[in-house]
Design a protein around this motif. Sequence first.
Motif: not given
Length: 820
Positions: A350, A658, A661-662
């Motif tokens: 990322v 990402s 997921h956050k």
Amino acid sequence: MELRSDLRSTLFSSLLFVAFLTVLSGLVSRTESAQQPFRREPGHAHWHHSAFLDVRESVRSDVRRMLHSRAEVPFQVPLEVNVVLVGMNGDGGYRYAVDPHKLEEFLKVSFSTHRPSCQETGEPLDIEHRLVYNVFPVGQPELIALEKTVKEAMVPAGTALEADFGRYLPAYDVEATKVESAFNRLYSYIFDMDVGAGSAGTADKPIPSAIFVVNFDKVRMDPRNTEIDLDSLMFAKLPELSDTDKEKQEADYIYRYRYNGGGASQVWLGSGRYVVIDLSAGPCTYGKIETEEGSVSPRTLPRIRNIVLPGDVRPVGHHSTHDIFSGQLASLVATTIEHVIAPDVRFETVDLATRVLVPIIVLQNHNRYNIMERGQNYSINIEEIESEVKKMIHEGQEVVIVGGAHPLHRHEKLAIAVSKAMRGHSLQETKKDGRFHVHTKTYLDGAILKEEMERSTDVLAAGLLDVSDPGLSNKYFLRQSWEDESEGSSDSIVKHKPLWSSYSSKLQKGKKNKAVKKKGDLYRTYGTRVIPVFILSLADVDPMLMMEDESLVWASSDVVIVLQHLNEKIPLSYVSETERQHAVPSQVQRHILAGIASALGGVSAPYEKTSHAHERPVTNWLWAAGCHPFGPFSNVSQMSQMLQDVALRNTIYARVDSALHKIRETSEAVQKFASDYLKTPLGEPVKDKKNKTRTELWVEKFYKKTTTLPEPFPHELVERLEKYLDTVEEQLVDLSSLLYDHKLYDAHLNSSLILQTTMFTQQYVEHVLETERENMRCCKIEYKYTVGVKSYQTLVYGGILIAGFLVYFLVIFFSSPPSR
């Protein structure tokens, strides 16, 4: 008068003759143009690309479920796969025909979704491809034109064993790079688009990916038969084949493809956005010696002979039907999608960097030669590497590749690391005497080298930039002090510190941040990513020295290590047909490109795929040949356009994965906070007759004012979260549409915005939750220092206390009775 009439008649006859010639030449040219293959006529069928309109609402529904209910639903991205059938319309080998509509429906039912994984973590990505298939045949003129090109490219290559009957037949090799132009014309003919139209990152229209499934007539292609005129058969009616003719369709010879002299194969990855599967070639055998996993055998690909020929003619145990053939063909298409079109991500990095620095650092323990010098057999071409690397990054990103050589003895720690990384393992091999012979093989362990070389990356890279361009050195690195060692700097630009890190000041209380000392105080500027390539050019070493897994390259997400020495070819434990594959340790150009592609673009080798059942990557050598620099069966320092698109998509997938997921972590934090503080006065969770989640109960109890319990969240937080989730929902739906249309540059900007917004929102929610958690405590202890200016208050309180004691004493004294 007679002269004038003769002149007029002569002029009229000449004009009539010229008009006749003009019409005749027009007819001839029109006939010639109409008799050409790969010509798009006005009524030619067009390639349709509009499936996202049918699945848009379904994608939106899945995104809403994922965001608002915390359901484990992956992000849906439609992926279009075009299967082109060549020679399967009753005009190819065995005159076999496949119904494209039935095959398309079968593919939709049997393999409708595909979810790639990350090979580094072994976990599936939060992205799932919803596969959209287009299956269509190609006409007879294009088939004959391809057969003519392949026939002209056949070169005798001795004999080959026919595995089914045990016969040795004449073998021919076809150099795939010579017939690639014909397949490029076929691609342009079908999709009305040039193969080299440009990068998918800057294209303004959809760019398709294609799978060419080929079934040639080997009798027409027989290079020993020079009497057949293929040009005359392009538009002629082909004769029907009798049973005797079908028995002779194999024509008693074998041909196979080699891409730039690599391993022999029936399938190969082209330099464009297509792959070729030739069912009439081979069969071929290749893989790793004494290892069953991933080996390609004569039964790996289906053979039409096993369907058409009667039982007494076809090989024993090879009985097949049309349904079985359709299943095998669908499985072959699925394998192609999993390994080439939408493969796993090698490293999920990322990164929002706008500048990429790739320093090629040659560490040599000799002065005999320098691989940076041009014109030698062992030389590397930095310009060609830079040209390939630029195709794997998005528009707006800057790439600088510099190179230089350093004596290894001047870097003591690196020399020690190379010595420590020398490892050995025992091998048992069978010799000509039929016995096992045990010997020890030395190799370099890349993981040990990585740990030490990472510490020297910035200093060596900055030195190379200083030599090549001092201005670039100041752009990529910031020097504070070359001599002293400091514990770091608080400057966000110097330390690549994100701006949103200032949100969580309270969260950092009680946490000790370890200061990392960095020699020379050399820091990368904000937005810079450095991927060093260390080339160990060694002399006087073991002639068979390689890195682990019989490779000359080792790559991680942030460093690439390549081994180079001037010894002879090293035999590998890989075999193609009856020939053993060899590694050339002096030529490392393609190994450098393979390492950079893995580290920068997260591109995995086409023969590796993560297996959740085995909990490791498994190999399938079917797609080991073609236009890519990976593995022992490849021999090209170039990346296919299809793999370039994969590298561009991988960076987008990493950001989206990402961000999702956050989002789930933020939702979990809100849910945990509500579970901790949403309780009755007796300490029990709030219950309701209906089966509702705690979040719904929390909304009803606290925001519909149906209870007098205190509110755990401020209304501002809830409104902002709802607004944020609605915005992300629209962005994700737009991102799915952009990825389907292959507009990778717009998808790159969209994914970057989603990731940044998610980071800000997560920090904001954590900050608000921590603040509310502090406010909702039943009590707290505060320590305050006494201020000297307010010391008079102490005197006042002291005076009041003394006056109280005095009044109390007087009252007791006068109220007590006198003693007698």
